[in-house]
Design a protein around this motif. Structure first.
Motif, short mmCIF file in Angstrom:
data_model
loop_
_atom_site.label_atom_id
_atom_site.label_comp_id
_atom_site.label_asym_id
_atom_site.label_seq_id
_atom_site.Cartn_x
_atom_site.Cartn_y
_atom_site.Cartn_z
N GLY A 58 78.51 -22.48 116.72
CA GLY A 58 79.77 -21.65 116.79
C GLY A 58 80.13 -21.40 115.15
N HIS A 59 80.79 -20.37 114.85
CA HIS A 59 81.26 -20.28 113.36
C HIS A 59 82.71 -19.80 113.25
N CYS A 60 83.78 -20.13 112.67
CA CYS A 60 84.90 -19.66 112.32
C CYS A 60 85.62 -20.39 111.03
N ALA A 61 86.79 -19.60 110.44
CA ALA A 61 87.28 -20.11 109.12
C ALA A 61 88.77 -20.04 109.26
N PHE A 62 89.17 -20.96 108.82
CA PHE A 62 90.93 -20.90 108.73
C PHE A 62 91.37 -21.21 107.46
N SER A 63 92.59 -20.73 107.03
CA SER A 63 93.48 -21.15 105.85
C SER A 63 94.68 -21.68 106.43
N PHE A 64 95.36 -22.84 105.91
CA PHE A 64 96.23 -23.41 106.20
C PHE A 64 97.32 -23.49 105.07
N ALA A 65 98.57 -23.68 105.29
CA ALA A 65 99.55 -23.68 104.43
C ALA A 65 99.96 -25.20 104.30
N MET A 66 99.69 -25.68 103.16
CA MET A 66 100.11 -27.08 103.07
C MET A 66 100.67 -27.36 101.61
N GLN A 67 101.04 -28.72 101.36
CA GLN A 67 101.84 -29.01 100.08
C GLN A 67 100.68 -29.90 99.37
N CYS A 68 100.80 -29.94 97.79
CA CYS A 68 99.89 -30.74 97.04
C CYS A 68 100.45 -32.32 97.36
N ASP A 69 99.74 -33.14 97.44
CA ASP A 69 100.07 -34.69 97.68
C ASP A 69 100.63 -35.28 96.44
N ARG A 70 100.45 -34.57 95.41
CA ARG A 70 100.99 -35.24 94.26
C ARG A 70 102.25 -34.57 93.66
N CYS A 71 102.48 -33.46 93.59
CA CYS A 71 103.40 -32.69 93.14
C CYS A 71 104.01 -31.80 94.10
N THR A 76 97.26 -23.42 99.53
CA THR A 76 96.48 -22.91 100.85
C THR A 76 95.19 -23.38 100.68
N THR A 77 95.14 -24.18 102.01
CA THR A 77 93.50 -24.89 101.84
C THR A 77 92.59 -24.17 102.99
N GLU A 78 91.50 -24.01 102.85
CA GLU A 78 90.48 -23.20 103.60
C GLU A 78 89.54 -24.25 104.14
N GLU A 119 87.01 -29.82 115.66
CA GLU A 119 86.15 -29.66 114.62
C GLU A 119 87.21 -29.46 113.31
N ILE A 120 88.16 -29.05 113.68
CA ILE A 120 89.35 -28.72 112.57
C ILE A 120 89.67 -30.26 112.10
N LEU A 121 90.07 -31.15 113.03
CA LEU A 121 90.45 -32.46 112.77
C LEU A 121 89.25 -33.29 112.01
N MET A 122 88.07 -33.15 112.43
CA MET A 122 87.04 -33.77 111.57
C MET A 122 86.95 -33.13 110.07
N LYS A 123 87.19 -32.13 109.81
CA LYS A 123 87.15 -31.40 108.59
C LYS A 123 88.38 -31.47 107.71
N TRP A 124 89.37 -32.03 108.33
CA TRP A 124 90.96 -31.92 107.76
C TRP A 124 90.79 -32.98 106.51
N PRO A 125 91.28 -32.34 105.27
CA PRO A 125 91.13 -32.95 104.00
C PRO A 125 91.97 -34.24 104.07
N MET A 126 91.60 -35.45 103.42
CA MET A 126 92.22 -36.65 103.23
C MET A 126 93.30 -36.54 102.35
N LYS A 127 93.33 -35.60 101.26
CA LYS A 127 93.97 -35.65 100.29
C LYS A 127 93.92 -34.05 99.93
N VAL A 128 95.30 -33.55 99.69
CA VAL A 128 95.36 -32.18 99.23
C VAL A 128 95.89 -32.17 98.10
#
Length: 174
Positions: A58-71, A76-78, A119-128
């Motif tokens: 399988g293959h797919c791509a997503f962009s999520f609206a997030m907030q920077c963890d510092r500021c 947008t995180t892909e 799969e999204i959960l496994m690729k979820w960034p630890m820090k944005v």
């Protein structure tokens, strides 16, 4: 979305391709909801690799609206997903570990939504971060330090040396 894999399990050397739209508009992670601002269709390829066995690519791509963890700036995180699973039909003998690995199989049905969420959960960034050199916000006034220095006193004394400072202050002549 469920896909019936009966034909793939029973027909040697068969390969089928499916394209599906991911129906969720937001993703839940760590008790927060994140909006999916862009999503590509999910491409799935099911291939027979033996009696009662199939390979799923399988293959797919997503962009999520997030907030920077510092500021706290909007970012947008892909996340791009490429995955491959080997699945077995319900008649195939499996041990407990193999059954757990195939939790997304419901009999002959392949649950694509569950696989994509995992799969999204496994690729979820630890820090944005909005950028690698993000300075964050001022702990005193809350201004974004990326926009410029706010002028606040940012000196934080080492608490381990507080007693020594008290001694110097006590012996200081006025």
């Amino acid at each position: 979305m469920l896909y019936n894999l009966t034909d793939v399990f029973t027909s040697p050397d068969i390969t089928t391709e499916q394209v599906m739209d991911f129906t969720q508009d937001e993703y839940e992670c760590d008790g927060q909801s994140y909006e999916i601002v862009k999503k590509e269709p999910v491409h799935l390829v099911f291939s027979n690799i033996g009696k009662g066995k199939a390979k799923v690519n399988g293959h797919c791509a997503f962009s999520f609206a997030m907030q920077c963890d510092r500021c706290l700036k909007d970012v947008t995180t892909e996340i791009e997903l490429d995955f491959e699973y080997e699945v077995k039909s319900p008649e195939t003998e499996m041990n407990e570990e193999e059954k757990e690995e195939q939790s997304f199989m419901k009999g002959y049905q392949f649950d694509a939504d569950e696989v994509i969420n995992n799969e999204i959960l496994m690729k979820w960034p630890m820090k944005v971060l909005c950028s690698d050199d993000c300075k964050g916000i001022c702990p005193v006034c809350g201004n974004n330090l990326n926009d410029g220095d706010c002028g606040c006193d940012s000196f934080v004394p080492d608490p381990r040396l507080a007693k020594i400072k008290d001694i110097f202050n006590a012996n200081k002549e006025v």
